[in-house]
Design a protein around this motif. Structure first.
Motif, PDB file in Angstrom:
ATOM      1  N   GLN A  12      -1.406 -23.730  -2.312  1.00 26.88           N
ATOM      2  CA  GLN A  12      -0.107 -24.384  -2.156  1.00 26.88           C
ATOM      3  C   GLN A  12       0.982 -23.470  -2.731  1.00 26.88           C
ATOM      4  O   GLN A  12       0.826 -22.925  -3.815  1.00 26.88           O
ATOM      5  CB  GLN A  12      -0.089 -25.721  -2.917  1.00 26.88           C
ATOM      6  CG  GLN A  12       1.099 -26.579  -2.622  1.00 26.88           C
ATOM      7  CD  GLN A  12       0.885 -27.461  -1.413  1.00 26.88           C
ATOM      8  OE1 GLN A  12      -0.225 -27.533  -0.900  1.00 26.88           O
ATOM      9  NE2 GLN A  12       1.941 -28.129  -0.952  1.00 26.88           N
ATOM     10  N   VAL A  13       2.059 -23.299  -1.967  1.00 29.51           N
ATOM     11  CA  VAL A  13       3.168 -22.468  -2.409  1.00 29.51           C
ATOM     12  C   VAL A  13       4.448 -23.297  -2.352  1.00 29.51           C
ATOM     13  O   VAL A  13       4.597 -24.177  -1.507  1.00 29.51           O
ATOM     14  CB  VAL A  13       3.293 -21.201  -1.529  1.00 29.51           C
ATOM     15  CG1 VAL A  13       3.686 -21.544  -0.106  1.00 29.51           C
ATOM     16  CG2 VAL A  13       4.286 -20.227  -2.135  1.00 29.51           C
ATOM     17  N   GLN A  14       5.312 -23.039  -3.289  1.00 26.19           N
ATOM     18  CA  GLN A  14       6.614 -23.704  -3.325  1.00 26.19           C
ATOM     19  C   GLN A  14       7.700 -22.655  -3.170  1.00 26.19           C
ATOM     20  O   GLN A  14       7.660 -21.622  -3.841  1.00 26.19           O
ATOM     21  CB  GLN A  14       6.819 -24.460  -4.642  1.00 26.19           C
ATOM     22  CG  GLN A  14       5.853 -25.618  -4.879  1.00 26.19           C
ATOM     23  CD  GLN A  14       4.509 -25.138  -5.396  1.00 26.19           C
ATOM     24  OE1 GLN A  14       4.449 -24.247  -6.243  1.00 26.19           O
ATOM     25  NE2 GLN A  14       3.432 -25.712  -4.878  1.00 26.19           N
ATOM     26  N   LEU A  15       8.640 -22.919  -2.279  1.00 28.92           N
ATOM     27  CA  LEU A  15       9.784 -22.052  -2.072  1.00 28.92           C
ATOM     28  C   LEU A  15      11.044 -22.831  -2.415  1.00 28.92           C
ATOM     29  O   LEU A  15      11.308 -23.875  -1.809  1.00 28.92           O
ATOM     30  CB  LEU A  15       9.859 -21.566  -0.624  1.00 28.92           C
ATOM     31  CG  LEU A  15       8.651 -20.801  -0.090  1.00 28.92           C
ATOM     32  CD1 LEU A  15       8.888 -20.369   1.354  1.00 28.92           C
ATOM     33  CD2 LEU A  15       8.364 -19.582  -0.941  1.00 28.92           C
ATOM     34  N   VAL A  16      11.795 -22.332  -3.369  1.00 28.21           N
ATOM     35  CA  VAL A  16      13.013 -23.009  -3.803  1.00 28.21           C
ATOM     36  C   VAL A  16      14.209 -22.144  -3.426  1.00 28.21           C
ATOM     37  O   VAL A  16      14.322 -21.003  -3.887  1.00 28.21           O
ATOM     38  CB  VAL A  16      13.000 -23.265  -5.321  1.00 28.21           C
ATOM     39  CG1 VAL A  16      14.291 -23.929  -5.760  1.00 28.21           C
ATOM     40  CG2 VAL A  16      11.789 -24.127  -5.689  1.00 28.21           C
ATOM     41  N   SER A  21       6.629 -19.601  -5.624  1.00 31.48           N
ATOM     42  CA  SER A  21       5.666 -19.761  -6.720  1.00 31.48           C
ATOM     43  C   SER A  21       4.455 -20.533  -6.216  1.00 31.48           C
ATOM     44  O   SER A  21       4.495 -21.149  -5.163  1.00 31.48           O
ATOM     45  CB  SER A  21       6.314 -20.503  -7.891  1.00 31.48           C
ATOM     46  OG  SER A  21       6.722 -21.803  -7.498  1.00 31.48           O
ATOM     47  N   GLY A  22       3.385 -20.492  -7.003  1.00 35.13           N
ATOM     48  CA  GLY A  22       2.178 -21.213  -6.613  1.00 35.13           C
ATOM     49  C   GLY A  22       1.021 -20.259  -6.407  1.00 35.13           C
ATOM     50  O   GLY A  22       0.928 -19.212  -7.042  1.00 35.13           O
ATOM     51  N   SER A  23       0.155 -20.624  -5.500  1.00 31.41           N
ATOM     52  CA  SER A  23      -1.074 -19.867  -5.251  1.00 31.41           C
ATOM     53  C   SER A  23      -0.786 -18.659  -4.365  1.00 31.41           C
ATOM     54  O   SER A  23      -1.082 -18.650  -3.167  1.00 31.41           O
ATOM     55  CB  SER A  23      -2.122 -20.770  -4.599  1.00 31.41           C
ATOM     56  OG  SER A  23      -2.394 -21.886  -5.420  1.00 31.41           O
ATOM     57  N   ILE A  24      -0.203 -17.629  -4.970  1.00 26.96           N
ATOM     58  CA  ILE A  24       0.175 -16.424  -4.242  1.00 26.96           C
ATOM     59  C   ILE A  24      -0.567 -15.246  -4.830  1.00 26.96           C
ATOM     60  O   ILE A  24      -0.408 -14.933  -6.009  1.00 26.96           O
ATOM     61  CB  ILE A  24       1.690 -16.176  -4.314  1.00 26.96           C
ATOM     62  CG1 ILE A  24       2.448 -17.335  -3.664  1.00 26.96           C
ATOM     63  CG2 ILE A  24       2.032 -14.860  -3.635  1.00 26.96           C
ATOM     64  CD1 ILE A  24       3.944 -17.252  -3.848  1.00 26.96           C
ATOM     65  N   PHE A  25      -1.363 -14.582  -4.005  1.00 26.36           N
ATOM     66  CA  PHE A  25      -2.041 -13.366  -4.431  1.00 26.36           C
ATOM     67  C   PHE A  25      -1.184 -12.160  -4.085  1.00 26.36           C
ATOM     68  O   PHE A  25      -0.991 -11.256  -4.892  1.00 26.36           O
ATOM     69  CB  PHE A  25      -3.406 -13.262  -3.765  1.00 26.36           C
ATOM     70  CG  PHE A  25      -4.152 -12.017  -4.103  1.00 26.36           C
ATOM     71  CD1 PHE A  25      -4.324 -11.010  -3.156  1.00 26.36           C
ATOM     72  CD2 PHE A  25      -4.671 -11.828  -5.378  1.00 26.36           C
ATOM     73  CE1 PHE A  25      -5.010  -9.849  -3.471  1.00 26.36           C
ATOM     74  CE2 PHE A  25      -5.354 -10.664  -5.696  1.00 26.36           C
ATOM     75  CZ  PHE A  25      -5.524  -9.684  -4.747  1.00 26.36           C
ATOM     76  N   SER A  26      -0.647 -12.159  -2.871  1.00 30.43           N
ATOM     77  CA  SER A  26       0.273 -11.103  -2.459  1.00 30.43           C
ATOM     78  C   SER A  26       1.156 -11.631  -1.334  1.00 30.43           C
ATOM     79  O   SER A  26       0.753 -12.524  -0.587  1.00 30.43           O
ATOM     80  CB  SER A  26      -0.482  -9.854  -2.006  1.00 30.43           C
ATOM     81  OG  SER A  26      -1.312 -10.154  -0.910  1.00 30.43           O
TER      82      SER A  26
END
Length: 119
Positions: free
Chosen positions: A1-5, A25-30
């Motif tokens: 899950q990723v959040q973009l603000v 932010s969140g589950s980001i590897f690249s």
């Protein structure tokens, strides 16, 4: 899950400037591509600008020379500096990233920020 603000939208007169920012932010590897899309009432969503991880950029013809996209890879942020704004730039602007979570690649979208340019 990723959040973009997203932040930075608003009302501006023609010829003015705005700067949009988006933090992921969140589950980001690249993160591979980061970009901005926009959708005006009654129109399809369109690509405004995109920046790849190596820094290469791509712009819609309608914004070339007026908009500048940039990214901070360490912070997973992308910005769009918009100068010489025109009424036809009025739209909801969406942040987009194409990223690897470590388990697969995904598209992430922000909630959108309104940009209104008055004539």
């Amino acid at each position: 899950q990723v959040q973009l603000v997203e932040s930075g939208g608003g009302l501006v007169q023609a010829g003015g400037s705005l700067r949009l920012s988006c933090a992921a932010s969140g589950s980001i590897f690249s993160v591979y591509n980061m970009g901005w899309y926009r959708q005006a009432p009654g129109k399809q969503r369109e690509l405004v600008a995109q920046i790849v991880s190596d820094g290469s950029t791509n712009y819609a013809d309608s914004v070339k020379g007026r908009f500048t996209i940039s990214r901070d890879n360490a912070k997973n942020t992308v910005c769009l500096q918009m100068n010489s704004l025109k009424p036809e730039d009025t739209a909801v602007y969406y942040c987009n990233i194409y990223y690897n979570s470590g388990y697969g690649t995904y598209d992430g979208w922000g909630q959108g920020t309104q940009v209104t340019v008055s004539s």
